[in-house]
Design a protein around this motif. Structure first.
Motif, PDB file in Angstrom:
ATOM      1  N   LEU A  23      10.281  -5.454   1.053  1.00  0.00           N
ATOM      2  CA  LEU A  23       9.710  -5.756  -0.485  1.00  0.00           C
ATOM      3  C   LEU A  23       8.677  -4.906  -0.932  1.00  0.00           C
ATOM      4  O   LEU A  23       7.436  -5.395   0.116  1.00  0.00           O
ATOM      5  CB  LEU A  23       9.177  -7.312  -0.684  1.00  0.00           C
ATOM      6  CG  LEU A  23       8.403  -8.121  -2.098  1.00  0.00           C
ATOM      7  CD1 LEU A  23       9.428  -7.418  -2.393  1.00  0.00           C
ATOM      8  CD2 LEU A  23       8.355  -9.438  -1.274  1.00  0.00           C
ATOM      9  N   THR A  24       8.496  -4.411  -1.651  1.00  0.00           N
ATOM     10  CA  THR A  24       7.273  -3.500  -2.228  1.00  0.00           C
ATOM     11  C   THR A  24       7.382  -3.304  -3.924  1.00  0.00           C
ATOM     12  O   THR A  24       8.113  -4.198  -3.665  1.00  0.00           O
ATOM     13  CB  THR A  24       7.929  -2.014  -1.344  1.00  0.00           C
ATOM     14  OG1 THR A  24       8.374  -1.627  -2.093  1.00  0.00           O
ATOM     15  CG2 THR A  24       7.992  -1.728  -0.515  1.00  0.00           C
ATOM     16  N   PRO A  25       6.344  -2.637  -4.212  1.00  0.00           N
ATOM     17  CA  PRO A  25       6.591  -2.738  -5.875  1.00  0.00           C
ATOM     18  C   PRO A  25       7.535  -1.169  -5.998  1.00  0.00           C
ATOM     19  O   PRO A  25       7.676  -0.562  -5.714  1.00  0.00           O
ATOM     20  CB  PRO A  25       5.079  -1.826  -5.735  1.00  0.00           C
ATOM     21  CG  PRO A  25       3.948  -2.250  -4.678  1.00  0.00           C
ATOM     22  CD  PRO A  25       4.894  -2.276  -3.353  1.00  0.00           C
ATOM     23  N   THR A  26       7.795  -1.299  -7.192  1.00  0.00           N
ATOM     24  CA  THR A  26       9.245   0.087  -7.271  1.00  0.00           C
ATOM     25  C   THR A  26       7.877   0.904  -7.610  1.00  0.00           C
ATOM     26  O   THR A  26       8.223   2.067  -7.259  1.00  0.00           O
ATOM     27  CB  THR A  26       9.680  -0.370  -9.184  1.00  0.00           C
ATOM     28  OG1 THR A  26      10.430  -2.271  -8.246  1.00  0.00           O
ATOM     29  CG2 THR A  26      10.621   0.092  -9.491  1.00  0.00           C
ATOM     30  N   MET A  27       7.460   0.609  -8.604  1.00  0.00           N
ATOM     31  CA  MET A  27       6.307   1.916  -9.518  1.00  0.00           C
ATOM     32  C   MET A  27       5.015   1.629  -8.988  1.00  0.00           C
ATOM     33  O   MET A  27       4.338   0.105  -8.555  1.00  0.00           O
ATOM     34  CB  MET A  27       6.180   2.371 -10.743  1.00  0.00           C
ATOM     35  CG  MET A  27       7.505   2.740 -11.099  1.00  0.00           C
ATOM     36  SD  MET A  27       7.161   2.607 -12.383  1.00  0.00           S
ATOM     37  CE  MET A  27       6.179   4.034 -13.353  1.00  0.00           C
ATOM     38  N   GLU A  73       0.686  -0.987   0.075  1.00  0.00           N
ATOM     39  CA  GLU A  73       0.425  -0.460  -0.114  1.00  0.00           C
ATOM     40  C   GLU A  73       0.887   1.499   0.145  1.00  0.00           C
ATOM     41  O   GLU A  73       1.791   1.349   1.244  1.00  0.00           O
ATOM     42  CB  GLU A  73      -1.072   0.480   1.375  1.00  0.00           C
ATOM     43  CG  GLU A  73      -2.224  -1.268   1.475  1.00  0.00           C
ATOM     44  CD  GLU A  73      -2.475  -0.952   2.957  1.00  0.00           C
ATOM     45  OE1 GLU A  73      -2.737  -0.428   2.958  1.00  0.00           O
ATOM     46  OE2 GLU A  73      -3.322  -2.284   2.636  1.00  0.00           O
ATOM     47  N   ALA A  74       0.593   1.985  -1.022  1.00  0.00           N
ATOM     48  CA  ALA A  74       1.231   3.217  -0.826  1.00  0.00           C
ATOM     49  C   ALA A  74       1.370   3.777   0.558  1.00  0.00           C
ATOM     50  O   ALA A  74       0.364   3.970   0.714  1.00  0.00           O
ATOM     51  CB  ALA A  74       0.828   4.054  -2.399  1.00  0.00           C
ATOM     52  N   TRP A  75       2.442   4.737   0.343  1.00  0.00           N
ATOM     53  CA  TRP A  75       2.448   5.284   1.676  1.00  0.00           C
ATOM     54  C   TRP A  75       2.010   6.907   1.683  1.00  0.00           C
ATOM     55  O   TRP A  75       1.443   7.473   2.772  1.00  0.00           O
ATOM     56  CB  TRP A  75       4.009   5.897   2.823  1.00  0.00           C
ATOM     57  CG  TRP A  75       5.063   4.310   2.863  1.00  0.00           C
ATOM     58  CD1 TRP A  75       4.521   3.780   3.710  1.00  0.00           C
ATOM     59  CD2 TRP A  75       6.154   4.165   2.076  1.00  0.00           C
ATOM     60  NE1 TRP A  75       5.539   2.921   4.788  1.00  0.00           N
ATOM     61  CE2 TRP A  75       5.916   2.433   3.188  1.00  0.00           C
ATOM     62  CE3 TRP A  75       6.907   4.239   1.370  1.00  0.00           C
ATOM     63  CZ2 TRP A  75       7.471   1.587   2.473  1.00  0.00           C
ATOM     64  CZ3 TRP A  75       7.568   3.140   0.862  1.00  0.00           C
ATOM     65  CH2 TRP A  75       8.005   1.881   1.406  1.00  0.00           C
ATOM     66  N   TYR A 118      -3.155   4.975  -5.622  1.00  0.00           N
ATOM     67  CA  TYR A 118      -3.558   4.160  -6.001  1.00  0.00           C
ATOM     68  C   TYR A 118      -2.456   3.461  -6.824  1.00  0.00           C
ATOM     69  O   TYR A 118      -1.188   3.540  -6.716  1.00  0.00           O
ATOM     70  CB  TYR A 118      -4.469   4.991  -7.452  1.00  0.00           C
ATOM     71  CG  TYR A 118      -4.222   3.238  -7.808  1.00  0.00           C
ATOM     72  CD1 TYR A 118      -5.517   2.283  -8.291  1.00  0.00           C
ATOM     73  CD2 TYR A 118      -3.887   2.839  -9.683  1.00  0.00           C
ATOM     74  CE1 TYR A 118      -6.242   1.187  -8.643  1.00  0.00           C
ATOM     75  CE2 TYR A 118      -4.205   2.027 -10.535  1.00  0.00           C
ATOM     76  CZ  TYR A 118      -5.457   1.505  -9.937  1.00  0.00           C
ATOM     77  OH  TYR A 118      -5.363   0.029 -10.867  1.00  0.00           O
ATOM     78  N   VAL A 119      -2.147   2.405  -6.307  1.00  0.00           N
ATOM     79  CA  VAL A 119      -1.731   1.635  -6.503  1.00  0.00           C
ATOM     80  C   VAL A 119      -2.248   0.286  -7.245  1.00  0.00           C
ATOM     81  O   VAL A 119      -3.313  -0.600  -6.570  1.00  0.00           O
ATOM     82  CB  VAL A 119      -0.329   0.429  -5.657  1.00  0.00           C
ATOM     83  CG1 VAL A 119      -0.493  -0.644  -6.171  1.00  0.00           C
ATOM     84  CG2 VAL A 119      -0.326   1.370  -4.345  1.00  0.00           C
ATOM     85  N   ASP A 120      -1.746  -0.180  -8.578  1.00  0.00           N
ATOM     86  CA  ASP A 120      -2.690  -1.336  -9.364  1.00  0.00           C
ATOM     87  C   ASP A 120      -2.416  -2.714  -9.145  1.00  0.00           C
ATOM     88  O   ASP A 120      -1.326  -2.798  -8.615  1.00  0.00           O
ATOM     89  CB  ASP A 120      -1.608  -1.321 -11.155  1.00  0.00           C
ATOM     90  CG  ASP A 120      -2.275  -1.885 -11.892  1.00  0.00           C
ATOM     91  OD1 ASP A 120      -2.729  -3.139 -11.735  1.00  0.00           O
ATOM     92  OD2 ASP A 120      -3.042  -1.199 -13.022  1.00  0.00           O
ATOM     93  N   PRO A 121      -3.653  -3.087  -9.117  1.00  0.00           N
ATOM     94  CA  PRO A 121      -3.790  -4.309  -8.461  1.00  0.00           C
ATOM     95  C   PRO A 121      -2.711  -5.124  -8.743  1.00  0.00           C
ATOM     96  O   PRO A 121      -2.463  -6.564  -8.345  1.00  0.00           O
ATOM     97  CB  PRO A 121      -5.219  -4.667  -8.762  1.00  0.00           C
ATOM     98  CG  PRO A 121      -6.003  -3.652  -8.520  1.00  0.00           C
ATOM     99  CD  PRO A 121      -4.814  -2.620  -9.007  1.00  0.00           C
TER     100      PRO A 121
END
Length: 482
Positions: free
Chosen positions: A378-382, A261-263, A267-270
């Motif tokens: 571990l996170t998304p990059t974008m 979840e973005a800090w 929106y974060v693409d599913p």
């Protein structure tokens, strides 16, 4: 060597072929020039070049004769014009000497054949400067190649180069790596020299290295360039062994936190979140302890500190250009958001700067605490796969604060590691339903490059990406790295 054979090799393999005498460095350069030209017709990734012959390099270096390109920002080479993505510099200024990192690239044997595109003064998550036009993504040319190292990343992804220079002040190595399906390591602050022009660019948030197609190339290049020069503000202890030795090494059993979840609350693409979850499952199956957790910090304070530091640094850079060229910055030679940020940067007081640096310290202390409990995050990059061209328009009529928010809403996960100075790596471990790469980020505490490379190499083997090839590629052959 033909173009298909050339494009099938990473930098390590290409250096070995040259060293064996199977092909000469000059023959490789000829093929690379053809490949760069071919890719650039579709991607618009070259700011200058390809040159008729490579810039001088050591014939004894690890990567002797391996084709390379430098990004048109921060680093520069003697006698090669630099524009930094801005019309303010016209056709460019010609530096009289190499930066320290350029010296290291030459010593490593890298054969520089081009300068690659960047957004104006690096302040964007794409590479669509008015000075060059839009750099396009080889996976889908209607989408951005990312930024600010988008030109380098597009050429590497398209097979025109095995590796290319990149730098990162808020995600500018990792974001284009994610957009283009590449490996992008942002090293620890001070690990790679930025002198002599800078001590710690962007108040310590800016770092240098490259984008590549393989973990081993990234590790080997870091071995070549991670040195200190007299006068550097930081002198970091060298690793216990070469970083290349970490490729294939057992990382041990790790405590890994996962956060999708973005800090920022944006929106974060599913599909992006699912890609991260898939990596978490692979790591858990490998025996690591994986759980949901995150550093806790106040986003608005974090964002405002970035805004002050970025705009203050931008205003200082523009002042330096004005002094160097005698040309005054204005809305006629800067993009609209650049001009708005410069104007804001000129208004910043010493107290504003002190408060911003204080906010950075708060975040850094929280991240430091977090990494006493976890080895990696571990996170998304974008937040999404590569955005459509024009979505991050630096020439939009936006106030400085609105532009910063717009940019950080699209790239929410990378800036934490710039503020803290800790390393992070983006790996191309997912792919969207539309066929765009999805980058997954692993970050660790300060000076944890060895651990990141060990885990990255494991994931490269467990979730391989070498056989993927974008729609725009210099070769019709299937990519196989020897």
């Amino acid at each position: 060597m033909n173009i298909d054979e050339y494009a099938s090799l990473d930098a390590t393999a290409l250096a070995a072929v040259i060293a064996s005498g199977e092909v000469t460095a000059d023959e490789v350069a000829e093929v690379a020039i053809e490949a760069i030209g071919k890719a650039d017709q579709e991607l618009n990734a070259v700011a200058d070049g390809p040159f008729e012959r490579p810039l001088g390099y050591s014939r004894d270096g690890r990567f002797a004769g391996v084709p390379f390109a430098i990004k048109d920002l921060v680093l520069h080479a003697a006698g090669v014009p630099t524009r930094m993505g801005t019309r303010l510099l016209g056709k460019g200024v010609v530096p009289p000497a190499d930066t320290h990192l350029m010296e290291r690239f030459r010593a490593a044997g890298l054969a520089t054949l081009a300068v690659t595109t960047t957004p104006e003064l690096g302040f964007n998550g794409n590479s669509e400067a008015l000075a060059y036009g839009s750099t396009r993504n080889p996976w889908n040319t209607a989408h951005s190649a990312g930024g600010s190292s988008g030109g380098s990343a597009a050429l590497v992804a398209a097979g025109a180069l095995p590796i290319a220079h990149a730098n990162d002040g808020g995600g500018s190595i990792r974001v284009p790596a994610a957009c283009n399906g590449l490996v992008g390591l942002k090293p620890t602050r001070g690990r790679v020299p930025a002198g002599p022009d800078f001590a710690d660019p962007l108040y310590g948030m800016g770092v240098e290295l490259a984008v590549s197609r393989t973990v081993r190339d990234t590790a080997a290049l870091l071995d070549e360039v991670a040195v200190s020069y007299p006068g550097d503000p930081y002198v970091l202890a060298p690793p216990a062994r070469p970083w290349l030795d970490e490729v294939g090494a057992d990382p041990g059993r790790l405590r890994i936190a996962v956060h999708t979840e973005a800090w920022s609350g944006s929106y974060v693409d599913p599909e992006v979140a699912r890609a991260v979850e898939a990596v978490a499952q692979v790591l858990e199956a490998a025996g690591h302890h994986v759980e949901r957790a995150t550093p806790v910090f106040e986003w608005e304070s974090f964002l405002h500190a970035n805004h002050v530091l970025w705009c203050g640094f931008l205003a200082g850079a523009v002042a330096g250009i004005e002094e160097m060229t005698g040309v005054a910055a204005s809305p006629e030679n800067l993009e609209r958001t650049s001009w708005a940020c410069v104007e804001y940067g000129r208004s910043i007081s010493a107290m504003d700067l002190t408060a911003a640096l204080g906010a950075v310290n708060v975040v850094s202390r929280e991240a430091g605490r977090f990494f006493t409990e976890y080895d990696l995050l571990l996170t998304p990059t974008m937040n999404t796969p590569a955005l459509p061209l024009g979505r991050l328009d630096a020439n939009a009529d936006l106030a400085a604060a609105d532009w910063t928010r717009h940019l950080f809403d699209a790239c929410s996960f990378t800036p934490l590691f710039n503020q803290t100075g800790a390393p992070a790596i983006s790996l191309p471990l997912g792919q969207s339903s539309q066929g765009l790469p999805i980058g997954v980020q692993l970050g660790g505490p300060v000076c944890s490059e060895s651990l990141l490379l060990r885990v990255a190499a494991y994931l490269e083997e467990a979730m391989p990406w070498a056989d993927r090839r974008p729609a725009v590629h210099v070769s019709e052959a299937r990519q196989v790295l020897r």
